[in-house]
Design a protein around this motif. Structure first.
Motif, mmCIF file in Angstrom:
data_model
loop_
_atom_site.group_PDB
_atom_site.id
_atom_site.type_symbol
_atom_site.label_atom_id
_atom_site.label_comp_id
_atom_site.label_asym_id
_atom_site.label_seq_id
_atom_site.Cartn_x
_atom_site.Cartn_y
_atom_site.Cartn_z
ATOM 1 N N ALA A 162 0.829 -1.210 0.000
ATOM 2 C CA ALA A 162 0.000 0.000 0.000
ATOM 3 C C ALA A 162 0.862 1.259 0.000
ATOM 4 O O ALA A 162 0.506 2.271 -0.611
ATOM 5 N N PRO A 222 0.766 0.660 -4.682
ATOM 6 C CA PRO A 222 -0.663 0.397 -4.440
ATOM 7 C C PRO A 222 -1.447 -0.013 -5.682
ATOM 8 O O PRO A 222 -2.483 -0.655 -5.557
ATOM 9 N N LEU A 257 -4.596 0.312 -0.785
ATOM 10 C CA LEU A 257 -4.291 1.678 -0.373
ATOM 11 C C LEU A 257 -3.952 1.729 1.112
ATOM 12 O O LEU A 257 -4.400 0.879 1.887
ATOM 13 N N ALA A 296 -4.369 2.787 4.907
ATOM 14 C CA ALA A 296 -5.630 2.903 5.638
ATOM 15 C C ALA A 296 -5.786 4.287 6.256
ATOM 16 O O ALA A 296 -5.846 4.441 7.480
ATOM 17 N N THR A 297 -5.868 5.307 5.387
ATOM 18 C CA THR A 297 -6.230 6.643 5.855
ATOM 19 C C THR A 297 -7.751 6.737 5.953
ATOM 20 O O THR A 297 -8.469 5.910 5.379
ATOM 21 N N ASN A 347 -9.374 6.979 2.442
ATOM 22 C CA ASN A 347 -9.272 5.721 1.698
ATOM 23 C C ASN A 347 -10.211 4.656 2.246
ATOM 24 O O ASN A 347 -10.884 3.956 1.491
ATOM 25 N N TRP A 372 -13.926 5.546 1.279
ATOM 26 C CA TRP A 372 -14.320 5.280 -0.107
ATOM 27 C C TRP A 372 -14.283 3.796 -0.431
ATOM 28 O O TRP A 372 -15.081 3.323 -1.251
ATOM 29 N N ARG A 373 -13.377 3.043 0.201
ATOM 30 C CA ARG A 373 -13.344 1.604 -0.072
ATOM 31 C C ARG A 373 -14.480 0.863 0.637
ATOM 32 O O ARG A 373 -14.933 -0.181 0.161
ATOM 33 N N HIS A 400 -3.839 -1.082 5.909
ATOM 34 C CA HIS A 400 -4.120 -1.178 4.465
ATOM 35 C C HIS A 400 -5.596 -1.524 4.254
ATOM 36 O O HIS A 400 -6.308 -1.913 5.193
ATOM 37 N N THR A 401 -6.046 -1.398 3.020
ATOM 38 C CA THR A 401 -7.470 -1.592 2.707
ATOM 39 C C THR A 401 -7.752 -2.927 2.024
ATOM 40 O O THR A 401 -8.867 -3.140 1.549
#
Length: 596
Positions: A281, A285, A294, A296-297, A300, A303-304, A430-431
């Protein structure tokens, strides 16, 4: 014993719904070949580790590079099963693989056969949801039956259920098991209220907890909801002792697998994966080969996770990805807010002003003049706020105070699994894990909430019910289009593919080898270079043998065909005729085209 006319009608309708569910699930279920996760399923269910870490005596003999199907199919032990699960699926889902092994022993290893348990469990989920909704709501018998039938129908056409019924993985089984666990849990609560729940119910509940967790570790999110419900509403200490004992014994059985079985490396592997995906990520990414990963903000993760939330509800399915543009979304939500105000202001008036009877459809249709893309999806979006508002109204108005704990329970079960995924995304950095199938246990409970909404909508005045019903019909058309993409193997979110797969190349190769092989011939398999990401992935050889494994899965178990890995070939499965040396290409795998 004859049934009363209303009951006879409900049985007839339910039978039609179950038949529809089965047809939607079996339709085209063996059209496309197995994909990567299903390859793991197929091998593990036969106690074989992907890449042959427990098959060194077959593929790595010191005195000969050759192997035969008879050697490949030598008898396996529980240790082989344990190692296969550990190396090929992080020690995950042994209960599912055991069920599939029994099924395969009876019905064989065809693509349809290995997917058929998913079809059965998915269809049974529809039937169970009917009994769940009918049993646990304190409604008049006719109203309870109507709610149960609506719930079953929505489950029958739910895209996620249909898509996963076409996949030889554990998801359909876990959706069924967790719903059955919740059903038994509520029966225990009900019987304890009146007198005392029989011990056999607690034993059954304990077995369901253990089996569910050993089918998918994330089912613990459902049992977390059970615990929260008990914390909020259980006041009898004997019930706490019995529930606690049920959980403790179930976790004890799971611990045996985690300590002595294939689950002993699970936590190490999960920690390694978290670090691995977090590094991807941060560094690569987009082109990592594992999809978009992505950091893990908060933006992000928002939206995920948004598509996960929207696709939980049938009438918002697909809207998170199909709606586009802040102006379009803003107009749709503004119309939705105005619609909610109208419903709040005039819904309970016996004689509302005449203009109210026309303003709701006019307001929604007016938005079409502003939408620059996906007009139907934005039209549906404009109706989501009034639909959710009406759902809340139904929950507050149509159920007695004694039903409130059940409503709270349904809401918890609807949101906690996805919230857990979000929490884990932030924890791991991470996503990658934000995906619908990992929170699919929520779907049955969300379906009941949607059924409550539809039941409420059917009792409203025409000026309110007709426009919203029309929007639901439009959304139904969009869901049908989604189902068509699932059946055509082009719905990437549900099938992992946007370009349709072919039929199973490994099964076709096995059939061709069986037809052409003669004594003295040799089958050559390609050997792609493989990447090993952790100690669990290591097989002791630098090249992949999974192509040879998958073809041998479909060859006769007692065959003595001479086969070997060709280190100079990357793509083609080749049959070399012993007398002439002629090379016949059995199948060209074309790099990674057929290997995903």
């Amino acid at each position: 014993m004859s049934l009363s006319p209303p009951r006879r009608t409900s049985v007839f309708i339910l039978s039609g719904i179950i038949l529809l569910a089965f047809i939607l699930r079996i339709y085209r279920s063996d059209t496309y070949g197995i994909w990567f996760d299903e390859k793991a399923t197929l091998l593990i269910s036969q106690c074989i580790a992907m890449e042959g870490a427990n098959q060194h005596d077959v593929f790595d003999k010191k005195d000969s590079p050759y192997f035969t199907p008879k050697e490949f199919w030598k008898p396996k032990t529980f240790a082989d099963f344990s190692e296969a699960v550990q190396r090929s699926d992080i020690g995950h889902s042994p209960a599912y693989y055991a069920v599939l092994w029994i099924w395969e022993e009876i019905f064989g290893l065809s693509d349809l056969s290995i997917r058929f348990p998913s079809i059965i469990f998915s269809t049974l989920t529809v039937l169970l949801l009917y009994f769940f909704a009918k049993r646990h709501f304190r409604l008049e018998p006719e109203s309870a039956t109507r709610l149960a039938l609506i719930s079953a129908f929505i489950a029958a056409i739910e895209p996620l259920f249909i898509a996963h019924s076409h996949i030889a993985r554990n998801y359909s089984m876990t959706f069924f098991l967790t719903l059955l666990s919740t059903h038994v849990f509520l029966i225990i609560m009900e019987k304890e209220q009146k007198k005392k729940a029989p011990t056999k119910l607690y034993l059954g509940y304990c077995a369901l907890i253990a089996t569910s967790i050993l089918s998918h570790y994330l089912t613990v999110t459902v049992f977390l909801c059970h615990g929260l419900y008990a914390l909020l509403y259980v006041r009898k200490w004997p019930m706490w002792y019995k529930l606690g004992a049920s959980f403790a014994v179930a976790i004890g059985f799971v611990s045996l697998w985690m300590i002595f079985g294939g689950g002993q490396s699970t936590f190490f592997t999960l920690n390694h994966q978290a670090v691995f995906y977090r590094n991807l990520a941060l560094t690569n990414p987009v082109n990592s080969g594992f999809g978009l990963i992505l950091p893990a903000t908060i933006p992000n993760v928002f939206w995920r996770s948004l598509p996960i939330w929207s696709d939980l509800v049938l009438f918002t399915n697909g809207l998170a990805t199909a709606t586009a543009g802040y102006r379009n979304v803003g107009v749709a939500l503004l119309i939705g807010l105005l619609s909610v105000f109208l419903i709040y202001r005039y819904r309970n008036q016996r004689q509302p002003p005449q203009w109210v009877k026309f303003v709701l459809p006019v307001l929604m249709l007016a938005g079409l003049a502003f939408y620059s893309i996906y007009p139907l999806q934005h039209l549906v979006l404009s109706a989501t706020l009034p639909l959710f508002y009406l759902m809340i109204v139904a929950l507050l108005e149509d159920f007695r105070p004694n039903d409130r704990p059940l409503i709270v329970f349904l809401v918890l079960l609807s949101v906690v699994p996805t919230l857990f995924l979000i929490l884990m995304a932030f924890r791991s950095g991470h996503t990658y894990g934000l995906t619908q199938r990992y929170s699919g246990f929520s779907f049955p409970y969300v379906i009941i909430l949607v059924a409550i909404l539809i039941r409420k909508l059917s009792t409203q005045k025409l000026w309110l019910s007709l426009p919203l019903t029309a929007v639901l019909i439009i959304q139904g058309g969009l869901v049908i289009q989604l189902l068509q993409r699932i059946y055509n193997d082009t719905a990437a979110k549900y099938t992992s593919f946007s370009v349709p797969r072919t039929t199973n190349p490994f099964r076709e190769s096995a059939k061709k080898i069986e037809a052409l092989y003669a004594p003295g011939d040799t089958v050559l398999y390609p050997s792609l270079k493989r990447r090993e990401y952790s100690d669990i992935d290591k097989s002791g050889r630098p090249y992949a043998i999974i192509d040879a494994q998958l073809v041998n899965i479909y060859l006769p178990k007692d065959a003595t065909y001479y086969q070997r890995i060709d280190p100079m070939e990357r793509d083609k499965i080749v049959l070399v005729k012993g007398k002439t040396g002629q090379k016949i290409t059995i199948f060209d795998l074309e790099g990674t085209k057929y290997r995903y």
